[in-house]
Enzyme design. Structure first.
Site, PDB file in Angstrom:
ATOM      1  N   CYS A  27      43.814  30.485  55.964  1.00 24.35           N
ATOM      2  CA  CYS A  27      43.953  32.226  56.284  1.00 24.35           C
ATOM      3  C   CYS A  27      45.132  32.869  55.807  1.00 24.35           C
ATOM      4  O   CYS A  27      45.657  33.898  55.810  1.00 24.35           O
ATOM      5  CB  CYS A  27      44.879  31.677  57.808  1.00 24.35           C
ATOM      6  SG  CYS A  27      46.006  30.648  58.088  1.00 24.35           S
ATOM      7  N   GLU A  62      50.221  30.874  64.479  1.00 23.34           N
ATOM      8  CA  GLU A  62      49.909  31.299  63.708  1.00 23.34           C
ATOM      9  C   GLU A  62      48.083  31.684  62.832  1.00 23.34           C
ATOM     10  O   GLU A  62      47.394  30.828  63.426  1.00 23.34           O
ATOM     11  CB  GLU A  62      49.753  29.642  62.488  1.00 23.34           C
ATOM     12  CG  GLU A  62      50.053  29.630  61.335  1.00 23.34           C
ATOM     13  CD  GLU A  62      49.014  29.854  60.724  1.00 23.34           C
ATOM     14  OE1 GLU A  62      48.703  30.583  60.275  1.00 23.34           O
ATOM     15  OE2 GLU A  62      48.166  28.952  60.142  1.00 23.34           O
TER      16      GLU A  62
HETATM   17  C1  SIN Z   1      45.931  27.775  56.765  1.00 26.68           C
HETATM   18  O1  SIN Z   1      44.478  28.030  56.480  1.00 26.68           O
HETATM   19  O2  SIN Z   1      46.035  27.383  58.388  1.00 26.68           O
HETATM   20  C2  SIN Z   1      46.161  26.553  56.045  1.00 26.68           C
HETATM   21  C3  SIN Z   1      46.631  26.552  54.721  1.00 26.68           C
HETATM   22  C4  SIN Z   1      47.353  25.928  54.410  1.00 26.68           C
HETATM   23  O3  SIN Z   1      48.264  25.161  55.102  1.00 26.68           O
HETATM   24  O4  SIN Z   1      47.614  26.241  52.900  1.00 26.68           O
END
Ligand code: SIN
Length: 483
Positions: free
Chosen positions: A289, A255
């Site tokens: 992210c 991810e």
């Molecule tokens: C992330 O930024 O890794 C996850 C953000 C989310 O689960 O909304």
């Protein structure tokens, strides 16, 4: 110090094979509150020998864990979930102290993380196989799904609770065992989760947490006993881990980075669009992210959108997230602020205009003002790169085609957002956006029941939902002859 109901949740040791252990080397790492720069505690800093021990323990525990019935695994997970809910306020305080986000956001993250355990506790009972229609006279064909084995997880500092839990939960539900390395900046949330796993009765060796050096990540990828690597973090590190995992042909879930377009068409409900953009861009001080990275607004409502957006961006109250009324915390450290500031000044040097912010906040070295850049040229780094800070660059577009071209002009493809009332346009855009996720008139899309993940260089695999469980399962085909 943190005022917790259950002080036992703050640990300074790692959790291997059901024991709380120190580093063989005696090394320690300091955990600092980014809002105050004060040390919260010191934690043992482990390395390769302890990683090998954890992997062996997870491998030894696998046969016991996989042979538990689905109902037994489900009940243990549910018990763990209940303990997390019981301790949610303490878990949120720990999270805010080590990472900085406001307490309300931390509480939401703890519940969001827990929802993965609840969801996967149920899914553990639905790992069904298939019976394939009889292909010829005397043959019967079947498919079963089995756990991949020992899972190695490496998780980031921006969601220290949820990013960790959403890897452990499907792994354990599938019947895998787990060795996780949380970010050394924010290890306390994962260790607190381990305390509760132990109390819930998750058998020893099934769930291991190691705080320590990067060499732990290398051991996880190199060790042949680990059958899957799951990582959340930057695209360059993800690529490196994929290469390292190739020698032993591990399964991988990655991810990685995003560069989300947030597209607002002239016909959008402007209040909904501004609120959605503010929530998406500034939660977690922009260190998410999936956050709106490039806000693309159609010419007809551009000026009105900017006026309202700037007003709301200026209303954030920055400070220590443990204090009442704070709506934006610090960034993870002063270096992250310097990097964000450099991106802002590079955009200004290319011709963007500063509409608000653009400098540190006086709350401390790790605080950066919510910043809005307008009329940003597309050759600025903020168009091409993930910002990972509270900076909102707003770009102007004329037509749907132009919006689509701008949106897809990136190597990554995690989340995207689209604001319009035109249902045909929604359909056209959703089909053409090169992204794993699309928020339609909605800026917050994460949910344990939905597949989270990206295309292109945003990664491999999905987290959440039954799709996310499949990533922890191998498929076995059986052909029964002689009937
Ligand atoms: C992330 O930024 O890794 C996850 C953000 C989310 O689960 O909304």
């Amino acid at each position: 110090m943190l005022n917790l109901n259950n002080p036992e949740l703050v640990r300074s040791q790692s959790y291997i094979d059901g024991e709380w252990v120190e580093a063989d080397s005696g090394e320690l790492v300091s955990v600092v509150n980014p809002a105050t720069d004060e040390e919260i505690t010191v934690v043992a800093k482990l390395g390769v020998p302890e990683a090998k021990r954890a992997i062996n323990a997870a491998n030894n525990a696998w046969s016991l864990w996989r042979s538990k019935t689905a109902t037994e695994r489900s009940q243990l997970l549910l018990h763990w979930y209940d303990l997390i809910i019981e301790n949610q306020n303490d878990l949120a305080k720990i999270l805010t102290a080590e990472q900085g986000k406001p307490l309300l956001e931390a509480q939401a993250e703890v519940l969001y993380g827990a929802s993965y355990i609840e969801w996967y506790a149920e899914e553990a009972k639905r790992i069904n196989g298939d019976i394939i229609p009889q292909p010829s006279g005397d043959k019967r064909l079947f498919v079963i799904k089995q756990p991949v084995g020992v899972v190695g997880a490496i998780t980031p500092w921006n969601f220290p609770n949820a990013a960790f839990v959403r890897k452990v939960a499907p792994a354990l539900a599938a019947g895998c065992t787990f060795v996780g390395r949380p970010a050394t900046e924010t290890p306390l949330s994962a260790l607190a989760i381990a305390v509760l796993a132990e109390q819930a009765g998750i058998p020893k060796g099934v769930f291991n947490v190691l705080v320590g050096s990067r060499s732990i990540g290398a051991e996880l990828t190199d060790n042949p006993l680990v059958r899957k690597i799951t990582f959340t973090g930057s695209t360059p590190v993800g690529k490196k881990l994929m290469k390292q995992s190739a020698d032993t042909c591990k399964k991988v879930s990655m991810e990685l980075g995003g560069n989300a377009p947030f597209i607002v068409f002239d016909d959008a409900d402007i209040d909904t669009a501004v609120d959605g953009a503010i929530a998406s861009k500034f939660r977690n001080a922009g260190q998410t992210c999936v956050c709106a990275n490039r806000i693309l607004v159609q010419t007809g409502i551009y000026d009105e959108f900017v006026t309202r957006f700037v007003e709301k961006a200026a209303a954030f109250k920055l400070g220590n997230g443990l204090e009442a009324g704070i709506t934006m915390g610090p960034m993870i450290n002063a270096k992250a602020v310097d990097e964000t500031d450099a991106l802002v000044w590079e955009a200004l040097s290319k011709g963007a205009t500063l509409a608000s912010g653009g400098h540190r906040h006086d709350a401390g070295e790790s605080f950066y003002m919510p910043t809005v850049l307008i009329d940003v040229p597309t050759n600025a780094r903020v168009f091409k790169e993930e910002i990972f800070g509270p900076v909102a660059p707003i770009f102007r577009f004329e037509s749907e085609q132009e919006a689509l071209e701008l949106a897809n002009d990136t190597e990554v493809g995690l989340a995207s957002y689209l604001y319009t009332k035109d249902i045909s346009r929604i359909w056209r855009m959703c089909e053409s956006l090169e992204y794993g996720m699309v928020g339609i008139n909605e800026g917050i899309i994460s949910n344990a029941m939905a597949p989270f993940g990206g295309v292109k260089e945003s990664g491999v695999g999905r987290e959440g939902s039954s799709y996310g469980l499949d990533d922890y399962l191998e498929i076995k085909y059986m052909c029964l002859g002689g009937l």
